[in-house]
Design a protein around this motif. Structure first.
Motif, mmCIF file in Angstrom:
data_model
loop_
_atom_site.group_PDB
_atom_site.id
_atom_site.type_symbol
_atom_site.label_atom_id
_atom_site.label_comp_id
_atom_site.label_asym_id
_atom_site.label_seq_id
_atom_site.Cartn_x
_atom_site.Cartn_y
_atom_site.Cartn_z
ATOM 1 N N THR A 1 1.150 -1.187 -0.209
ATOM 2 C CA THR A 1 -0.129 0.040 -0.512
ATOM 3 C C THR A 1 0.932 1.203 -0.409
ATOM 4 N N ASP A 2 1.999 0.620 0.659
ATOM 5 C CA ASP A 2 2.870 2.413 0.802
ATOM 6 C C ASP A 2 3.483 2.988 -0.732
ATOM 7 N N TYR A 3 3.997 1.433 -0.777
ATOM 8 C CA TYR A 3 4.662 1.752 -2.569
ATOM 9 C C TYR A 3 4.489 1.974 -3.613
ATOM 10 N N TRP A 4 2.455 1.310 -3.554
ATOM 11 C CA TRP A 4 1.561 1.830 -4.433
ATOM 12 C C TRP A 4 1.037 3.095 -4.541
ATOM 13 N N LEU A 5 1.191 3.393 -3.268
ATOM 14 C CA LEU A 5 0.310 5.276 -2.959
ATOM 15 C C LEU A 5 0.603 6.042 -3.294
ATOM 16 N N ASP A 6 2.510 5.002 -2.597
ATOM 17 C CA ASP A 6 3.868 7.095 -3.207
ATOM 18 C C ASP A 6 5.481 6.074 -3.039
ATOM 19 N N SER A 7 5.584 5.612 -4.096
ATOM 20 C CA SER A 7 7.364 4.964 -3.856
ATOM 21 C C SER A 7 7.914 6.171 -2.911
ATOM 22 N N ARG A 8 8.282 6.979 -2.618
ATOM 23 C CA ARG A 8 8.827 7.747 -2.258
ATOM 24 C C ARG A 8 9.180 7.397 -0.309
ATOM 25 N N SER A 9 7.827 7.159 -0.300
ATOM 26 C CA SER A 9 7.959 6.912 0.819
ATOM 27 C C SER A 9 8.512 6.489 1.681
#
Length: 361
Positions: free
Chosen positions: A153-161
């Motif tokens: 989920t974190d990668y899908w929404l914002d890989s920079r996160s």
């Protein structure tokens, strides 16, 4: 409790598995109820902290999530039936809640700061799941599903996160909560297994008690057939009251433990053995015809007769003998009638002078 009993339920008895599944079903039902109330009740907090645009979406998402969780309440009653229903219910719960977590985080993709309640939701979920008495193997699977879903989920929404050390921070925090969840689950499992053993085992001989034996007998009867009969052996120590009166109850306990150990040595792990009451023991031999069961009962009789029991107080020895009644059962047998026949066969052995085996069809 051995390590393998913590790791997997494959080494647990079928009766305990059903007991644990029933316990999980009750806990699961209360967990789902708490989640439905909590997720819906949090709408008031969202109304207070969120701007109107986000609140307009998320209160609907919360209500939809609560509606999706509701069918799990009646499904929790089916969890009592078998392990598959329990697994289906648990992973359905995880799927719904992880989807809720994804949509909640997705709604803040416009750069608005994410409230801490949405960031901490996976950790809150891991903490809640600690109330379920799952083996370590199952706990690891649940933790793995949640961890992979959160990272995806974190990668899908914002890989920079997940850059600049954020990935490491996320993983170790998920790992810490996962280990805490598994630790609590293992403790719940140990408590449940200890209580189960206390309620189903004879405290002196550590054999199963009569209540559990009857349940096991019913299970064997259900799976037997005319071509696969089973044998029931009812044993009684001869003149046991005289041992208690002459040698004391401590010696009587030594005799009971010694005979119980001999029974287990003679019949092996495949036999189902219980202390039936007082000085009586009962043995169930699955897939064993009457003739074979009678021979094994005779082997036991000779073994007990040839092994005097030493008095722990004065090192004197007491000779012990047993009488046995042997009957054969099949799928059509009525349990109470079968036990009555075994008791009559035992009475026949007593009438013949004790220290003998009587087998009847």
């Amino acid at each position: 409790m051995e390590l393998k009993e913590y790791w997997s339920d494959s080494c647990h008895s079928r009766d305990f598995k059903l007991t644990r599944i029933g316990f999980v079903a009750i806990r699961f039902r209360w967990l789902v109820t708490l989640l439905i109330i909590g997720i819906a009740g949090w709408i008031a907090v969202d109304w207070w902290v969120l701007d109107p645009a986000h609140f307009k979406l998320l209160w609907k998402v919360r209500l939809i999530t609560g509606v999706m969780l509701t069918p799990l309440l009646p499904l929790s009653y089916l969890c009592k039936l078998n392990r598959r229903w329990m697994i289906l219910s648990l992973y359905s719960l995880l799927g719904i809640l992880l989807a809720f977590n994804f949509v909640g985080l997705w709604s803040f993709r416009d750069g608005v700061p994410i409230p801490v309640g949405y960031i901490a939701f996976p950790y809150f979920l891991l903490a809640l799941l600690g109330v379920l008495p799952l083996p370590i193997k199952s706990g690891l699977r649940v933790a793995g599903v949640i961890t992979l879903a959160v990272l995806a989920t974190d990668y899908w929404l914002d890989s920079r996160s997940l850059s600049n050390g954020a990935l490491v921070d996320r993983i170790w925090l998920l790992l810490a909560f996962s280990l805490a969840m598994i630790w609590v689950q293992a403790g719940q499992l140990r408590m449940l297994l200890d209580l189960y053993r206390e309620s189903t085992r004879d405290p002196l001989t550590r054999l199963m008690n009569r209540r559990l034996f009857v349940r096991q007998l019913e299970e064997v009867r259900h799976h037997s057939s005319p071509d696969r009969p089973y044998t029931l052996i009812l044993l009684d120590l001869d003149r046991f009251k005289r041992i208690n009166d002459d040698q004391g109850h401590l010696m009587g306990d030594e005799v009971l433990v010694s005979v119980a150990n001999t029974i287990m040595d003679i019949f092996g792990p495949e036999a189902i053995v219980a202390r039936y009451g007082g000085e009586e023991f009962i043995v169930l031999l699955p897939d064993t015809p009457l003739e074979q069961g009678a021979r094994q009962a005779e082997t036991l009789r000779l073994a007990v007769e040839s092994q005097p029991v030493e008095n722990p107080l004065d090192q004197s020895e007491v000779s012990v003998t047993v009488s046995a009644g042997v009957v054969e059962g099949n799928q059509d047998s009525i349990i109470q009638e079968l036990l009555r026949q075994a008791d009559e066969a035992l009475y026949g052995a007593k009438s013949r002078g004790r220290n003998c085996v009587v087998a009847v069809r």
